[in-house]
Each structure stands twice: as structure tokens, then as C-alpha cells.
Design a protein around this motif. Structure first.
Motif, PDB file in Angstrom:
ATOM      1  N   GLN A 154      27.561  47.312  44.327  1.00  0.00           N
ATOM      2  CA  GLN A 154      28.557  46.580  43.547  1.00  0.00           C
ATOM      3  C   GLN A 154      29.322  45.659  44.479  1.00  0.00           C
ATOM      4  O   GLN A 154      29.462  45.929  45.661  1.00  0.00           O
ATOM      5  N   ILE A 155      29.798  44.564  43.934  1.00  0.00           N
ATOM      6  CA  ILE A 155      30.630  43.620  44.680  1.00  0.00           C
ATOM      7  C   ILE A 155      31.776  43.212  43.770  1.00  0.00           C
ATOM      8  O   ILE A 155      31.566  42.884  42.591  1.00  0.00           O
ATOM      9  N   ARG A 156      32.960  43.204  44.333  1.00  0.00           N
ATOM     10  CA  ARG A 156      34.148  42.927  43.520  1.00  0.00           C
ATOM     11  C   ARG A 156      35.148  42.142  44.346  1.00  0.00           C
ATOM     12  O   ARG A 156      35.483  42.519  45.466  1.00  0.00           O
ATOM     13  N   TRP A 157      35.603  41.016  43.770  1.00  0.00           N
ATOM     14  CA  TRP A 157      36.671  40.220  44.370  1.00  0.00           C
ATOM     15  C   TRP A 157      37.906  40.334  43.464  1.00  0.00           C
ATOM     16  O   TRP A 157      37.804  40.144  42.258  1.00  0.00           O
ATOM     17  N   THR A 158      39.044  40.636  44.077  1.00  0.00           N
ATOM     18  CA  THR A 158      40.291  40.755  43.320  1.00  0.00           C
ATOM     19  C   THR A 158      41.359  39.861  43.931  1.00  0.00           C
ATOM     20  O   THR A 158      41.301  39.493  45.117  1.00  0.00           O
ATOM     21  N   TYR A 159      42.357  39.531  43.088  1.00  0.00           N
ATOM     22  CA  TYR A 159      43.453  38.645  43.498  1.00  0.00           C
ATOM     23  C   TYR A 159      44.766  39.323  43.149  1.00  0.00           C
ATOM     24  O   TYR A 159      44.942  39.843  42.031  1.00  0.00           O
ATOM     25  N   PRO A 170      32.983  39.930  39.594  1.00  0.00           N
ATOM     26  CA  PRO A 170      32.230  39.050  38.675  1.00  0.00           C
ATOM     27  C   PRO A 170      32.937  38.766  37.353  1.00  0.00           C
ATOM     28  O   PRO A 170      32.567  37.835  36.649  1.00  0.00           O
ATOM     29  N   ASN A 171      33.963  39.549  37.036  1.00  0.00           N
ATOM     30  CA  ASN A 171      34.712  39.302  35.797  1.00  0.00           C
ATOM     31  C   ASN A 171      35.972  38.501  36.111  1.00  0.00           C
ATOM     32  O   ASN A 171      36.699  38.825  37.060  1.00  0.00           O
ATOM     33  N   GLU A 172      36.213  37.480  35.320  1.00  0.00           N
ATOM     34  CA  GLU A 172      37.386  36.636  35.515  1.00  0.00           C
ATOM     35  C   GLU A 172      38.486  37.098  34.565  1.00  0.00           C
ATOM     36  O   GLU A 172      38.505  36.757  33.390  1.00  0.00           O
ATOM     37  N   GLU A 173      39.397  37.880  35.120  1.00  0.00           N
ATOM     38  CA  GLU A 173      40.430  38.483  34.281  1.00  0.00           C
ATOM     39  C   GLU A 173      41.656  37.595  34.115  1.00  0.00           C
ATOM     40  O   GLU A 173      42.521  37.890  33.285  1.00  0.00           O
ATOM     41  N   ILE A 174      41.765  36.520  34.895  1.00  0.00           N
ATOM     42  CA  ILE A 174      42.906  35.614  34.767  1.00  0.00           C
ATOM     43  C   ILE A 174      42.383  34.188  34.617  1.00  0.00           C
ATOM     44  O   ILE A 174      41.354  33.817  35.173  1.00  0.00           O
ATOM     45  N   ASP A 175      43.137  33.398  33.850  1.00  0.00           N
ATOM     46  CA  ASP A 175      42.711  32.015  33.575  1.00  0.00           C
ATOM     47  C   ASP A 175      42.801  31.119  34.803  1.00  0.00           C
ATOM     48  O   ASP A 175      42.128  30.087  34.864  1.00  0.00           O
ATOM     49  N   LEU A 176      43.633  31.508  35.769  1.00  0.00           N
ATOM     50  CA  LEU A 176      43.837  30.665  36.940  1.00  0.00           C
ATOM     51  C   LEU A 176      42.533  30.404  37.700  1.00  0.00           C
ATOM     52  O   LEU A 176      42.354  29.347  38.293  1.00  0.00           O
ATOM     53  N   LYS A 182      32.621  31.462  42.568  1.00  0.00           N
ATOM     54  CA  LYS A 182      31.221  31.889  42.593  1.00  0.00           C
ATOM     55  C   LYS A 182      30.900  32.381  43.992  1.00  0.00           C
ATOM     56  O   LYS A 182      31.598  32.047  44.960  1.00  0.00           O
ATOM     57  N   LEU A 183      29.826  33.181  44.117  1.00  0.00           N
ATOM     58  CA  LEU A 183      29.382  33.587  45.439  1.00  0.00           C
ATOM     59  C   LEU A 183      28.737  32.397  46.135  1.00  0.00           C
ATOM     60  O   LEU A 183      27.998  31.626  45.517  1.00  0.00           O
ATOM     61  N   LEU A 184      28.989  32.265  47.434  1.00  0.00           N
ATOM     62  CA  LEU A 184      28.545  31.081  48.160  1.00  0.00           C
ATOM     63  C   LEU A 184      27.034  30.994  48.238  1.00  0.00           C
ATOM     64  O   LEU A 184      26.450  29.933  48.034  1.00  0.00           O
ATOM     65  N   ASN A 185      26.349  32.106  48.530  1.00  0.00           N
ATOM     66  CA  ASN A 185      24.900  32.079  48.756  1.00  0.00           C
ATOM     67  C   ASN A 185      24.239  33.146  47.899  1.00  0.00           C
ATOM     68  O   ASN A 185      24.351  34.335  48.179  1.00  0.00           O
ATOM     69  N   GLN A 186      23.518  32.714  46.859  1.00  0.00           N
ATOM     70  CA  GLN A 186      22.876  33.660  45.953  1.00  0.00           C
ATOM     71  C   GLN A 186      21.541  34.159  46.497  1.00  0.00           C
ATOM     72  O   GLN A 186      20.988  35.124  45.966  1.00  0.00           O
TER      73      GLN A 186
END
Length: 344
Positions: A154-159, A170-176, A182-186
Motif C-alpha cells: 500500500q502507498i498513502r500520501w497525507t496532508y 490515492p484518494n483525494e479527500e480535500i478539494d485543495l 499523481k505519482l511521479l514514475n508509474q
């Protein structure tokens, strides 16, 4: 007699069945999470087939049947349908829990010792990595596995926003961050770097890249105003606050800069060079023409002066000679003068 011999050999071959090519050996293999691995097992004789065979997995001292374990559902595949002697097992979508010993068993058995390398972050638990971006541009927050071929489960980015962490990939929970991340290199499974486009000052803050509860890294993003580009022929970049300071300089300095001549452009410089070359080349020509004209006048004047001088000399060359008349008996004696021109 020969037919009986062939029958005897066939009966021996049929009774022995499939003899494994790597019977009794241990094969060591290494694979990565998210990838696939083929565990080899086959009969040594291409004409033989195995009546029955099994694949078993051992982890932690416990053996389980691969085709009875639900964790392999949808991830296991055999190749014996097209080739009966090929008993190899393909496992896809590898997980770290798939690591262990696998045995292929007919009447003999062969063992494969599989090591599965997972994703361990190269900067695990590092916090406060500073990243700077500019409004209107893009920025990359670097995050990767130490093994670039290993795909994390799993990979998760949070703010961090308002005393709480919101997921942005992978889920965009905020409109900002919608349609901006996106991930830089798929194509490289272990490259988890996040690309954020169309930055604004509101995107500044703390970001966390995590692959598990024990594997994470944090970053602090600073978003600045886009640098000002001067148009004075030099591609210098100055921050906006410096630009504002320059615009509030005293008026007399502004007048001095306005009165000072601006440096000529390269185009004008080339024109000046050509003009100067033309002037330099024309000077000898003008001097020559002037010399010819002045020389002609001097020659004519000299010729005229010489003619006048000759006339004067002619006049002066008129000499007088005395002629004496002798008196005879019939005429009285007297003296007279007659001019005689003598040419020298």
C-alpha cells in the motif's frame, strides 16, 4: 525377443512414473513484492507424466497446501495442461507473507526456498525534509523504497490540515489537491515520489509518505511567489519583495537612470561598425581626389606664370645698338639709335 524387451522397458517406465529433474535438491530464489515468480518443477523424462502431485508451503514450522490456502486465490497458476511434464507453479502479486519454503511432491520431491523483498523506505521515519516550490509551478516530494523493484502493498500520501491528516493519494479527500497530484514514475514500482502541479501558497504545509504504520517519511513544503523576470536583456530572477523595493526608490535616482544612456543593442552595434568602416575607407579616396584637383590647378597656374615671364623677358631683350653715320663730303655727320631684338 525384441518385442518382449520393449514391453519390459515400457512397464518399468510406466511403473516409475515422473522422476523429478531436481529431485531432493533445494533451489534458492529471490523476488519482490508486487511482482510474480515461477517456481520450477518438472519431470526429467519428457514422455513421462505425474499421476498426482502437490505443492505445499511451509512458514513458521507449519505446512499448508497451496491450492487449499485462500491467500493464494486468484494468484496461483499451473502449466501442466499444455505440457503434462511441466509441474511449475506461478505466483503473482507477491506479498512478504509468501516468503518461505515450497515443495513440489510426486513420488519424490524438490524444494524451492523463496525470499520476498518488500518495500522499506529509503528515508524511513525521517521528518522535516524541507522542499521549496513556487506558485503556479510544480514540485516533487521525493519518496522511494530502498529496493526500486519492490512494490509496496500500500502507498498513502497525507496532508496535515486543521489538526488532522487528510489523504490526498490515492484518494483525494480535500478539494485543495483534486486533479493536482499523481505519482511521479508509474513504471518503477519503488518510486513513490508525489508530483503536485499548479501550486498555490495554500499548498504549503506538512506531507507524509507511508507504506505501513512502521514505514513513513514526512516533508515540509514551502510555496513562494514566482520569481520576477527582468526584461533588461539579462535573465536574472529576483523575488517579488525585492522588485517592490526597487519600485519605491527616490525619484531623483529614477531620473538619473532615465537620463543615463542605455547600452546599444547588438543590432545597433553592428550598424555602427559598418558605418565606421565606410567612413574609414572613403577618407583615402577623398584625399586622392582632392590631391588630383589641387595638382591640376597648380600646374595650370605655373604654366600661365611661365608664359608671362617669357613675355617680360622678350620685352627686356630689346637691346639698343648705336649706329654711326660717317659724314662724307656730300652729307653732314650725325648719330642715330635703332632697336635690334636679339634672341638669347
Amino acid at each position: 525377443m525384441r518385442d518382449h524387451l520393449y514391453l519390459f522397458v515400457f512397464m518399468i517406465h510406466f511403473s516409475t512414473g515422473c522422476i523429478l529433474s531436481d529431485e531432493g535438491q533445494v533451489t534458492v530464489m529471490t523476488a519482490y513484492t508486487g511482482a510474480s515468480v515461477l517456481l520450477p518443477c518438472s519431470c526429467a523424462d519428457p514422455r513421462s507424466t505425474a499421476d498426482t502431485f502437490t505443492w505445499r508451503f511451509q512458514s513458521g514450522g507449519r505446512w499448508t497446501e497451496v491450492f487449499e490456502d485462500e491467500k493464494y486465490r486468484g494468484r496461483r497458476e499451473l502449466f501442466n495442461e499444455g505440457s503434462p511434464r511441466n509441474l511449475s507453479l506461478l505466483i503473482s502479486g507477491l506479498r512478504t507473507e509468501d516468503q518461505g519454503d515450497y515443495t513440489c511432491t510426486t513420488k519424490q520431491h524438490t524444494t524451492i526456498r523463496l525470499t520476498v523483498k518488500g518495500c522499506n523506505l529509503a528515508q524511513n521515519r525521517e521528518s522535516g525534509t524541507e522542499v521549496t516550490g513556487y506558485s503556479g509551478e510544480s514540485v516533487v516530494l521525493p519518496c522511494s523504497c530502498s529496493e526500486l523493484l519492490a512494490k509496496p502493498e500500500q502507498i498513502r500520501w497525507t496532508y496535515y490540515l486543521v489538526n488532522n491528516y487528510k489523504e490526498i493519494y490515492p484518494n483525494e479527500e480535500i478539494d485543495l489537491h483534486k486533479n493536482r497530484v499523481k505519482l511521479l514514475n508509474q513504471t518503477t514500482p519503488g518510486n513513490l515520489s508525489l508530483h503536485i502541479s499548479a501550486l498555490t501558497v495554500l499548498h504549503g504545509g506538512v506531507y507524509i509518505c507511508s507504506v505501513s504504520s512502521e514505514q513513513y517519511s514526512s516533508y515540509t513544503l514551502h510555496v513562494k511567489e514566482k520569481p520576477h523576470i527582468q526584461t533588461d536583456g539579462l535573465s536574472t530572477h529576483q523575488p517579488s519583495h525585492q522588485t517592490r523595493e526597487l519600485t519605491h526608490q527616490p525619484s531623483h535616482q529614477t531620473r538619473e537612470r532615465a537620463s543615463s544612456p542605455s547600452p546599444p543593442s547588438p543590432q545597433h552595434t553592428h550598424q555602427y561598425v559598418f558605418i565606421m568602416l565606410g567612413v574609414i575607407l572613403s577618407v583615402p579616396l577623398l584625399v586622392f581626389i582632392y590631391w588630383r584637383c589641387r595638382g591640376g590647378r597648380n600646374v595650370k597656374k605655373k604654366k600661365t606664370s611661365d608664359d608671362e615671364e617669357l613675355r617680360k623677358q622678350d620685352d627686356q631683350d630689346d637691346l639698343y645698338s648705336t649706329v654711326v653715320y660717317v659724314r662724307t663730303a656730300s652729307t653732314p655727320a650725325h648719330t642715330s639709335y635703332a632697336p635690334i631684338k636679339v634672341k638669347r
